[in-house]
Design a protein around this motif. Structure first.
Motif, mmCIF file in Angstrom:
data_model
loop_
_atom_site.group_PDB
_atom_site.id
_atom_site.type_symbol
_atom_site.label_atom_id
_atom_site.label_comp_id
_atom_site.label_asym_id
_atom_site.label_seq_id
_atom_site.Cartn_x
_atom_site.Cartn_y
_atom_site.Cartn_z
ATOM 1 N N SER A 2 0.848 -1.203 0.000
ATOM 2 C CA SER A 2 0.000 0.000 0.000
ATOM 3 C C SER A 2 0.880 1.248 0.000
ATOM 4 C CB SER A 2 -0.898 0.005 1.235
ATOM 5 O OG SER A 2 -0.134 0.258 2.392
ATOM 6 N N SER A 3 0.294 2.369 -0.396
ATOM 7 C CA SER A 3 1.069 3.609 -0.419
ATOM 8 C C SER A 3 1.522 3.990 0.995
ATOM 9 C CB SER A 3 0.294 4.744 -1.077
ATOM 10 O OG SER A 3 -0.875 5.030 -0.357
ATOM 11 N N ARG A 4 0.703 3.672 1.976
ATOM 12 C CA ARG A 4 1.076 3.962 3.371
ATOM 13 C C ARG A 4 2.303 3.149 3.790
ATOM 14 N NH1 ARG A 4 -2.797 5.163 8.059
ATOM 15 N NH2 ARG A 4 -1.427 5.068 9.839
ATOM 16 N N ASN A 5 2.309 1.863 3.473
ATOM 17 C CA ASN A 5 3.467 1.029 3.792
ATOM 18 C C ASN A 5 4.687 1.435 2.988
ATOM 19 O OD1 ASN A 5 2.182 -0.439 5.776
ATOM 20 N ND2 ASN A 5 1.521 -2.042 4.385
ATOM 21 N N PHE A 6 4.464 1.827 1.746
ATOM 22 C CA PHE A 6 5.557 2.305 0.917
ATOM 23 C C PHE A 6 6.175 3.556 1.543
ATOM 24 C CE2 PHE A 6 7.239 4.861 -2.596
ATOM 25 C CZ PHE A 6 8.103 3.953 -3.182
ATOM 26 N N LEU A 7 5.342 4.442 2.050
ATOM 27 C CA LEU A 7 5.827 5.657 2.695
ATOM 28 C C LEU A 7 6.607 5.319 3.966
ATOM 29 C CD1 LEU A 7 5.909 8.694 2.359
ATOM 30 C CD2 LEU A 7 3.729 8.830 3.543
ATOM 31 N N LYS A 8 6.118 4.368 4.751
ATOM 32 C CA LYS A 8 6.850 3.925 5.945
ATOM 33 C C LYS A 8 8.220 3.376 5.546
ATOM 34 C CE LYS A 8 2.881 2.565 8.760
ATOM 35 N NZ LYS A 8 2.205 1.410 9.398
ATOM 36 N N PHE A 9 8.234 2.555 4.504
ATOM 37 C CA PHE A 9 9.484 1.993 4.002
ATOM 38 C C PHE A 9 10.424 3.101 3.554
ATOM 39 C CE2 PHE A 9 11.895 0.361 0.309
ATOM 40 C CZ PHE A 9 12.667 -0.576 0.968
ATOM 41 N N SER A 10 9.869 4.112 2.897
ATOM 42 C CA SER A 10 10.674 5.244 2.427
ATOM 43 C C SER A 10 11.321 5.972 3.590
ATOM 44 C CB SER A 10 9.805 6.218 1.631
ATOM 45 O OG SER A 10 9.175 5.572 0.562
ATOM 46 N N PHE A 11 10.563 6.167 4.668
ATOM 47 C CA PHE A 11 11.106 6.825 5.855
ATOM 48 C C PHE A 11 12.219 5.979 6.474
ATOM 49 C CE2 PHE A 11 6.946 9.319 6.864
ATOM 50 C CZ PHE A 11 7.266 10.243 5.883
ATOM 51 N N LEU A 12 12.046 4.668 6.459
ATOM 52 C CA LEU A 12 13.091 3.783 6.973
ATOM 53 C C LEU A 12 14.357 3.875 6.129
ATOM 54 C CD1 LEU A 12 11.026 0.618 7.974
ATOM 55 C CD2 LEU A 12 12.077 2.304 9.499
ATOM 56 N N LEU A 13 14.195 3.946 4.806
ATOM 57 C CA LEU A 13 15.358 4.111 3.932
ATOM 58 C C LEU A 13 16.089 5.418 4.233
ATOM 59 C CD1 LEU A 13 14.322 3.028 0.301
ATOM 60 C CD2 LEU A 13 15.942 1.910 1.828
ATOM 61 N N MET A 14 15.331 6.483 4.446
ATOM 62 C CA MET A 14 15.947 7.771 4.748
ATOM 63 C C MET A 14 16.665 7.707 6.088
ATOM 64 S SD MET A 14 16.254 10.495 3.022
ATOM 65 C CE MET A 14 17.652 11.419 3.599
ATOM 66 N N SER A 15 16.055 7.072 7.084
ATOM 67 C CA SER A 15 16.699 6.902 8.391
ATOM 68 C C SER A 15 18.005 6.122 8.256
ATOM 69 C CB SER A 15 15.773 6.160 9.358
ATOM 70 O OG SER A 15 14.607 6.888 9.583
ATOM 71 N N LEU A 16 17.974 5.069 7.442
ATOM 72 C CA LEU A 16 19.171 4.264 7.203
ATOM 73 C C LEU A 16 20.271 5.102 6.565
ATOM 74 C CD1 LEU A 16 20.594 1.494 7.159
ATOM 75 C CD2 LEU A 16 19.512 1.110 4.920
ATOM 76 N N SER A 17 19.912 5.933 5.599
ATOM 77 C CA SER A 17 20.938 6.746 4.939
ATOM 78 C C SER A 17 21.570 7.732 5.911
ATOM 79 C CB SER A 17 20.362 7.466 3.718
ATOM 80 O OG SER A 17 19.504 8.517 4.091
ATOM 81 N N ILE A 18 20.774 8.307 6.802
ATOM 82 C CA ILE A 18 21.313 9.244 7.791
ATOM 83 C C ILE A 18 22.202 8.505 8.790
ATOM 84 C CG2 ILE A 18 20.700 10.808 9.683
ATOM 85 C CD1 ILE A 18 18.124 11.449 7.979
ATOM 86 N N ALA A 19 21.747 7.355 9.261
ATOM 87 C CA ALA A 19 22.537 6.581 10.220
ATOM 88 C C ALA A 19 23.866 6.141 9.604
ATOM 89 C CB ALA A 19 21.742 5.368 10.696
ATOM 90 N N LEU A 20 23.820 5.640 8.374
ATOM 91 C CA LEU A 20 25.055 5.220 7.717
ATOM 92 C C LEU A 20 25.970 6.405 7.436
ATOM 93 C CD1 LEU A 20 23.737 2.495 5.248
ATOM 94 C CD2 LEU A 20 25.178 2.146 7.270
ATOM 95 N N GLY A 21 25.387 7.539 7.090
ATOM 96 C CA GLY A 21 26.193 8.746 6.881
ATOM 97 C C GLY A 21 26.925 9.145 8.152
ATOM 98 N N ALA A 22 26.253 9.031 9.281
ATOM 99 C CA ALA A 22 26.884 9.349 10.567
ATOM 100 C C ALA A 22 28.000 8.366 10.885
ATOM 101 C CB ALA A 22 25.840 9.343 11.674
ATOM 102 N N VAL A 23 27.762 7.099 10.598
ATOM 103 C CA VAL A 23 28.806 6.091 10.810
ATOM 104 C C VAL A 23 30.031 6.439 9.968
ATOM 105 C CG1 VAL A 23 29.427 3.675 10.351
ATOM 106 C CG2 VAL A 23 27.278 4.216 11.501
ATOM 107 N N GLY A 24 29.789 6.795 8.718
ATOM 108 C CA GLY A 24 30.898 7.158 7.839
ATOM 109 C C GLY A 24 31.645 8.382 8.330
ATOM 110 N N ALA A 25 30.911 9.362 8.792
ATOM 111 C CA ALA A 25 31.529 10.619 9.220
ATOM 112 C C ALA A 25 32.276 10.482 10.546
ATOM 113 C CB ALA A 25 30.458 11.694 9.344
#
Length: 122
Positions: A2-25
């Protein structure tokens, strides 16, 4: 999905990118080479771009419905490009580096397919 679950997944992807960026930095800076760190950040940057695109698509029902193939191909591209950039930078295994161009091609293909699929919107 569903679009709602897709949006939740999208937020998780964004959270992952921020967390990994912090790990890298903060954690990887001293433990991998500058070239490996650059590769790591390239993977995270493209993950962020596409996670934001996923959020935008998830918030617009017309886009969500029209971009069926774009979503699939972009997800494959994210996994193959960003995932393998990160894995290569952390392990140094050339096998991961050899998959990165397939991921890049997938991302290019996703945007080309999206340009076709967008014409479905009325």
């Amino acid at each position: 999905m569903s679009s709602r679950n897709f949006l939740k997944f999208s937020f998780l992807l964004m959270s992952l990118s921020i967390a990994l960026g912090a790990v890298g930095a903060h954690l990887l800076e001293k433990s991998i080479t500058p070239k490996q760190l650059e590769t790591f950040h390239t993977g995270i940057k493209y993950l962020s771009y596409h996670a934001l695109a996923f959020v935008a698509i998830g918030t617009n029902s017309k886009l969500y419905e029209a971009l069926t193939w774009w979503k699939r191909i972009a997800l494959i591209g994210i996994l193959l490009f960003s995932g393998n950039c990160v894995l290569y930078s952390l392990t140094g295994l050339r096998a991961f580096a050899m998959i990165v161009p397939i991921g890049g091609f997938s991302l290019i293909l996703a945007w080309l397919v999206g340009s076709i699929e967008i014409s479905k919107i009325k």
